[in-house]
Design a protein around this motif. Structure first.
Motif, PDB file in Angstrom:
ATOM      1  N   LEU A  63      -6.673  -1.663  -0.840  1.00  0.00           N
ATOM      2  CA  LEU A  63      -6.095  -2.253   0.369  1.00  0.00           C
ATOM      3  C   LEU A  63      -4.965  -3.151  -0.107  1.00  0.00           C
ATOM      4  CD1 LEU A  63      -5.999  -3.078   3.378  1.00  0.00           C
ATOM      5  CD2 LEU A  63      -7.815  -4.733   2.892  1.00  0.00           C
ATOM      6  N   GLU A  64      -3.745  -2.797   0.270  1.00  0.00           N
ATOM      7  CA  GLU A  64      -2.580  -3.499  -0.266  1.00  0.00           C
ATOM      8  C   GLU A  64      -1.716  -4.040   0.866  1.00  0.00           C
ATOM      9  OE1 GLU A  64      -2.135  -0.795  -4.303  1.00  0.00           O
ATOM     10  OE2 GLU A  64      -0.657  -0.584  -2.686  1.00  0.00           O
ATOM     11  N   GLY A  65      -1.124  -5.173   0.611  1.00  0.00           N
ATOM     12  CA  GLY A  65      -0.236  -5.760   1.592  1.00  0.00           C
ATOM     13  C   GLY A  65       1.055  -6.239   0.958  1.00  0.00           C
ATOM     14  N   ALA A  66       2.155  -5.725   1.463  1.00  0.00           N
ATOM     15  CA  ALA A  66       3.475  -6.239   1.088  1.00  0.00           C
ATOM     16  C   ALA A  66       4.144  -6.608   2.406  1.00  0.00           C
ATOM     17  CB  ALA A  66       4.267  -5.202   0.304  1.00  0.00           C
ATOM     18  N   SER A  67       5.053  -5.774   2.889  1.00  0.00           N
ATOM     19  CA  SER A  67       5.586  -5.998   4.229  1.00  0.00           C
ATOM     20  C   SER A  67       4.648  -5.460   5.289  1.00  0.00           C
ATOM     21  CB  SER A  67       6.974  -5.363   4.353  1.00  0.00           C
ATOM     22  OG  SER A  67       6.903  -3.991   4.053  1.00  0.00           O
ATOM     23  N   THR A  68       3.856  -4.451   4.919  1.00  0.00           N
ATOM     24  CA  THR A  68       2.821  -3.912   5.800  1.00  0.00           C
ATOM     25  C   THR A  68       1.562  -3.710   4.972  1.00  0.00           C
ATOM     26  OG1 THR A  68       3.487  -1.640   5.356  1.00  0.00           O
ATOM     27  CG2 THR A  68       4.488  -2.717   7.269  1.00  0.00           C
ATOM     28  N   THR A 119       5.769  -9.853  -4.956  1.00  0.00           N
ATOM     29  CA  THR A 119       5.688  -8.457  -4.534  1.00  0.00           C
ATOM     30  C   THR A 119       4.621  -8.202  -3.487  1.00  0.00           C
ATOM     31  OG1 THR A 119       4.290  -7.988  -6.454  1.00  0.00           O
ATOM     32  CG2 THR A 119       6.645  -7.502  -6.653  1.00  0.00           C
ATOM     33  N   ALA A 120       3.352  -8.372  -3.832  1.00  0.00           N
ATOM     34  CA  ALA A 120       2.304  -7.971  -2.900  1.00  0.00           C
ATOM     35  C   ALA A 120       0.965  -8.544  -3.326  1.00  0.00           C
ATOM     36  CB  ALA A 120       2.208  -6.451  -2.850  1.00  0.00           C
ATOM     37  N   ILE A 121      -0.012  -8.339  -2.443  1.00  0.00           N
ATOM     38  CA  ILE A 121      -1.392  -8.638  -2.801  1.00  0.00           C
ATOM     39  C   ILE A 121      -2.195  -7.354  -2.695  1.00  0.00           C
ATOM     40  CG2 ILE A 121      -1.247 -11.032  -2.057  1.00  0.00           C
ATOM     41  CD1 ILE A 121      -2.894 -10.196   0.418  1.00  0.00           C
ATOM     42  N   ASP A 122      -3.335  -7.352  -3.351  1.00  0.00           N
ATOM     43  CA  ASP A 122      -4.125  -6.140  -3.396  1.00  0.00           C
ATOM     44  C   ASP A 122      -5.608  -6.483  -3.472  1.00  0.00           C
ATOM     45  OD1 ASP A 122      -4.146  -3.036  -4.272  1.00  0.00           O
ATOM     46  OD2 ASP A 122      -5.638  -4.143  -5.419  1.00  0.00           O
ATOM     47  N   LYS A 123      -6.399  -5.730  -2.718  1.00  0.00           N
ATOM     48  CA  LYS A 123      -7.850  -5.757  -2.854  1.00  0.00           C
ATOM     49  C   LYS A 123      -8.282  -4.364  -3.292  1.00  0.00           C
ATOM     50  CE  LYS A 123      -8.310  -9.908  -0.971  1.00  0.00           C
ATOM     51  NZ  LYS A 123      -8.791 -11.093  -1.743  1.00  0.00           N
TER      52      LYS A 123
END
Lengths: 161, 196
Positions: A63-68, A119-123
């Motif tokens: 499950l990743e989040g950057a702009s979406t 950049t982003a976050i990630d689970k």
């Protein structure tokens, strides 16, 4: 009540190198927690390998989040992968829970939180299809890169009551 | 690669998103409930109020036989009223979705965000989760929970990040964890910890 969340070992790199290995991990805890922070010479995440197993026994759901927010999956891999990118200017930070790592009745599931503010976050939830107790963890830089000196990984043990 | 012992007790923060700040030495084991006979739920009772936060670390699997994922839920102090709400960010390997529930009778991952594999799924795989219950003994505010949970099955899988609210100012003294549909199978385990 018994205190727990015990530091087992830490490794801080003094020169640029592609990996860190924790070996002879005691089986006397319930869960392990691995905290990693690093910079590296190319963008990429973290590969984990347990007990030297390089067969296609690993899989993940992200499950990743950057702009979406997005979700992707990877199966039958030869390593456990945790996104998201660290690079040469931004620290990648990883918190990885290895649940019931010494329980020989179950396959091993890990939960990971990762992030790079630029950049982003990630689970991630990942699976190692083995009932063996985890006694060795290889923490390697994906994409063949090197971790920079100063990068570190610390392993903790958490013991249930 | 050299490994250096930390027996000196260095304080290290785990401040990642989704994780409570932890200082080694301030984290204690309170109790563990291990399912030895399939059952619908289990309860931690007489929880001391001396910590700041609680954490439940768990593995679980559902007894159903319909090849499905099932939900798990929490109730505090035996409150079965419509006093819970939640928001869930859910991922299944193909898409990420978010949904909310209000006036619920529990906090957890019931409905579409069920996470536990049932007994028809790949053998030996249990869902894993870490549930944080923040400021659980503070009688001046409602209680907030946070859950990171997932289950990967090499070709299918689910995970979610959930925030829950119990609209009650009472200190939490008991926690009931229930399977939303069937029984927890043998080997399911919930370990309760206190964080100073």
């Amino acid at each position: 009540m018994a205190k727990t969340y015990t530091p087992i070992a830490t490794s801080t790199m003094t020169v640029n190198a592609p990996s860190i290995t924790f070996s002879s991990i005691p089986a006397g805890y319930t869960d392990l927690k691995l905290i990693i922070t690093f910079k590296r010479d190319n963008a990429g995440g973290v590969y984990l390998r347990f007990n030297g197993d390089s067969s296609s026994n690993y899989s993940q759901t992200f499950l990743e989040g950057a702009s979406t927010a997005v979700s992707v999956r990877a199966g039958n891999q030869s390593f456990a992968y945790v996104d998201y990118n660290g690079d040469s200017t931004n620290n990648g930070m990883y918190s990885i829970d290895l649940m019931n790592y010494s329980n020989t009745n179950i396959f091993k599931t890990y939960l990971a939180s990762a992030g790079n503010a630029a950049t982003a976050i990630d689970k991630t939830v990942g699976l190692w299809r083995s009932t063996s107790a985890i006694s060795t963890i290889l923490v390697a830089s994906s994409n063949g890169g090197n971790y920079f000196a100063g990068s570190s990984a610390t392993l903790y043990g958490i013991l249930k009551a | 690669m050299a490994i250096t012992s930390l027996k000196s007790g260095i304080s290290t923060r785990s401040g990642m998103a989704g994780n409570t700040l932890i200082y080694p030495g301030s984290y204690e084991s309170i109790a563990t409930n291990t399912i030895t006979t399939p059952t619908t739920g289990t309860t931690f009772s007489s929880i001391p109020s001396t910590y700041t936060h609680l954490q439940i670390r768990w593995i679980a699997r559902d007894s159903g036989t319909t090849d499905n994922f099932r939900g798990i839920k929490l109730q505090f102090n035996s409150d079965t009223g419509a006093n819970y709400s939640q928001h869930i960010l859910f991922a299944d390997g193909s898409s990420a979705t978010a949904y909310s529930a209000t006036s619920d009778d529990s906090a957890g991952t019931d409905g579409v965000a069920g996470i536990m594999p049932d007994a028809q799924k790949t053998a030996s795989v249990f869902a894993a989760g870490v549930w944080d219950i923040l400021d659980y003994a503070n009688t001046s505010k409602y209680k907030t929970t946070r859950l990171l949970v997932g289950c990967d099955l090499n070709g299918s899988g689910r995970m979610s990040l959930a925030s829950g609210l119990w609209m009650n100012t009472n200190a939490i003294t008991s926690i009931t964890i229930s399977d939303n549909n069937n029984n927890f199978v043998t080997g399911t385990e919930f370990a309760l910890y206190g964080i100073a």
